[in-house]
Design a protein around this motif. Sequence first.
Motif, PDB file in Angstrom:
ATOM      1  N   LEU A  86       0.840  -1.208   0.000  1.00 36.31           N
ATOM      2  CA  LEU A  86       0.000   0.000   0.000  1.00 36.31           C
ATOM      3  C   LEU A  86       0.874   1.258   0.000  1.00 36.31           C
ATOM      4  CD1 LEU A  86      -2.828   1.288   0.226  1.00 36.31           C
ATOM      5  CD2 LEU A  86      -2.614   1.135   2.703  1.00 36.31           C
ATOM      6  N   GLU A  87       1.908   1.250   0.842  1.00 37.14           N
ATOM      7  CA  GLU A  87       2.814   2.404   0.909  1.00 37.14           C
ATOM      8  C   GLU A  87       3.515   2.620  -0.420  1.00 37.14           C
ATOM      9  OE1 GLU A  87       5.341   1.877   4.335  1.00 37.14           O
ATOM     10  OE2 GLU A  87       3.590   1.978   5.653  1.00 37.14           O
ATOM     11  N   GLY A  88       3.893   1.523  -1.065  1.00 36.48           N
ATOM     12  CA  GLY A  88       4.529   1.605  -2.389  1.00 36.48           C
ATOM     13  C   GLY A  88       3.597   2.259  -3.393  1.00 36.48           C
ATOM     14  N   MET A  89       2.317   1.866  -3.351  1.00 43.27           N
ATOM     15  CA  MET A  89       1.316   2.425  -4.268  1.00 43.27           C
ATOM     16  C   MET A  89       1.089   3.913  -3.994  1.00 43.27           C
ATOM     17  SD  MET A  89      -1.556  -0.539  -4.455  1.00 43.27           S
ATOM     18  CE  MET A  89      -1.135  -2.160  -5.092  1.00 43.27           C
ATOM     19  N   GLU A  99      -6.160   4.728 -12.918  1.00 39.98           N
ATOM     20  CA  GLU A  99      -5.920   3.301 -12.731  1.00 39.98           C
ATOM     21  C   GLU A  99      -5.246   3.052 -11.377  1.00 39.98           C
ATOM     22  OE1 GLU A  99      -3.522   0.673 -15.571  1.00 39.98           O
ATOM     23  OE2 GLU A  99      -4.960   1.708 -16.871  1.00 39.98           O
ATOM     24  N   GLN A 100      -4.246   3.871 -11.087  1.00 39.02           N
ATOM     25  CA  GLN A 100      -3.500   3.751  -9.836  1.00 39.02           C
ATOM     26  C   GLN A 100      -4.412   4.045  -8.642  1.00 39.02           C
ATOM     27  OE1 GLN A 100      -0.605   2.545  -9.618  1.00 39.02           O
ATOM     28  NE2 GLN A 100       0.044   2.997  -7.544  1.00 39.02           N
ATOM     29  N   GLU A 143      -8.424  -0.355  -3.822  1.00 43.23           N
ATOM     30  CA  GLU A 143      -8.588  -1.788  -3.572  1.00 43.23           C
ATOM     31  C   GLU A 143      -7.621  -2.258  -2.485  1.00 43.23           C
ATOM     32  OE1 GLU A 143      -8.188  -3.706  -7.389  1.00 43.23           O
ATOM     33  OE2 GLU A 143     -10.044  -2.781  -8.094  1.00 43.23           O
ATOM     34  N   GLN A 144      -6.355  -1.793  -2.579  1.00 38.54           N
ATOM     35  CA  GLN A 144      -5.348  -2.208  -1.601  1.00 38.54           C
ATOM     36  C   GLN A 144      -5.689  -1.666  -0.207  1.00 38.54           C
ATOM     37  OE1 GLN A 144      -3.153  -4.436  -2.114  1.00 38.54           O
ATOM     38  NE2 GLN A 144      -1.893  -4.309  -0.290  1.00 38.54           N
ATOM     39  N   SER A 145      -6.195  -0.433  -0.157  1.00 49.27           N
ATOM     40  CA  SER A 145      -6.603   0.161   1.121  1.00 49.27           C
ATOM     41  C   SER A 145      -7.693  -0.672   1.765  1.00 49.27           C
ATOM     42  CB  SER A 145      -7.170   1.559   0.903  1.00 49.27           C
ATOM     43  OG  SER A 145      -6.161   2.477   0.779  1.00 49.27           O
ATOM     44  N   GLU A 146      -8.659  -1.069   0.943  1.00 52.78           N
ATOM     45  CA  GLU A 146      -9.773  -1.879   1.455  1.00 52.78           C
ATOM     46  C   GLU A 146      -9.271  -3.231   1.936  1.00 52.78           C
ATOM     47  OE1 GLU A 146     -13.192   0.162  -1.369  1.00 52.78           O
ATOM     48  OE2 GLU A 146     -12.501  -1.867  -1.819  1.00 52.78           O
ATOM     49  N   LEU A 147      -8.350  -3.807   1.125  1.00 56.20           N
ATOM     50  CA  LEU A 147      -7.789  -5.110   1.489  1.00 56.20           C
ATOM     51  C   LEU A 147      -7.060  -5.025   2.836  1.00 56.20           C
ATOM     52  CD1 LEU A 147      -6.424  -7.754  -0.718  1.00 56.20           C
ATOM     53  CD2 LEU A 147      -4.793  -6.958   0.955  1.00 56.20           C
ATOM     54  N   VAL A 148      -6.253  -3.968   3.013  1.00 54.97           N
ATOM     55  CA  VAL A 148      -5.504  -3.804   4.266  1.00 54.97           C
ATOM     56  C   VAL A 148      -6.473  -3.642   5.439  1.00 54.97           C
ATOM     57  CG1 VAL A 148      -4.001  -2.218   5.544  1.00 54.97           C
ATOM     58  CG2 VAL A 148      -3.349  -2.960   3.261  1.00 54.97           C
TER      59      VAL A 148
END
Length: 248
Positions: free
Chosen positions: A39-42, A127-128, A134-139
């Motif tokens: 997530l931080e990378g994104m 897109e990013q 999505e990654q935020s929700e996943l985390v």
Amino acid sequence: MLAELKRLVDLQELDKIIRGVTQGLERLPEELRAENAALEGMQAEHGAQAEELENLQKQRLDTEKEVAEMEEGIKTSRQRLMEIKSNIEYKAMLKEIAFKEDQRDHKETRVLELLELIGAQKEAMAEQDQKLKEQSELVATRSKEVEVEVAKLQAELAGLEKQRKELRKGIPAALLKRYEFIRQRRNGTAISPVHEGVCFGCHMNILPQQFIDLQKGLEIIQCPHCQRILYWQAEEETLEEDLSRSAS
Ligand SMILES: [Zn+2]
């Protein structure tokens, strides 16, 4: 079988379960850390993209300003053209105007290129953004899940540790020490069944005399190859049970 040997088999089974639970407790936060790092990378990537977009927008404004200035220059030159009397000067001025128009055309082409780049950059950012969301929700989801799983495993571990303590009380200290010593060197398996003279820890034959002694069940015998403490069970069904147990 010696009663202490039977307890040792139970202890090993329990220790393997405890090891699985402990590994789970280590793995879960590790997994979460990896998702957070992604997530931080994104987020960093998103920041870099925003910076690049700003840079492109600035280039576009600067270039548009340059085009306007050139337009102004061309207009001035055209006005001066009307006042020129000499043929040579007139031609020179025409040439100058053509040169300026050419320069302006280049700049206009650059503006179009920049508009295209800006469009592409915005698309990439959208897109990013989606990936980031999505990654935020996943985390967020995973954090809650891991919290629940960790609490469950910790409760399970507390129960198992209690059982383990009780079980160890029934095993002589010297034998426990030997068990721990071998366990550390044999990847968690310190006690192993023997079937038809073969140690299931290392799949090698034990000595014939050892096999006879083992069947008598009067003393603790260790495998001459892998040093595991051995026990003998003749019945097929218990052997299968042991095999599935050592496989797990
Ligand atoms: Zn062995």
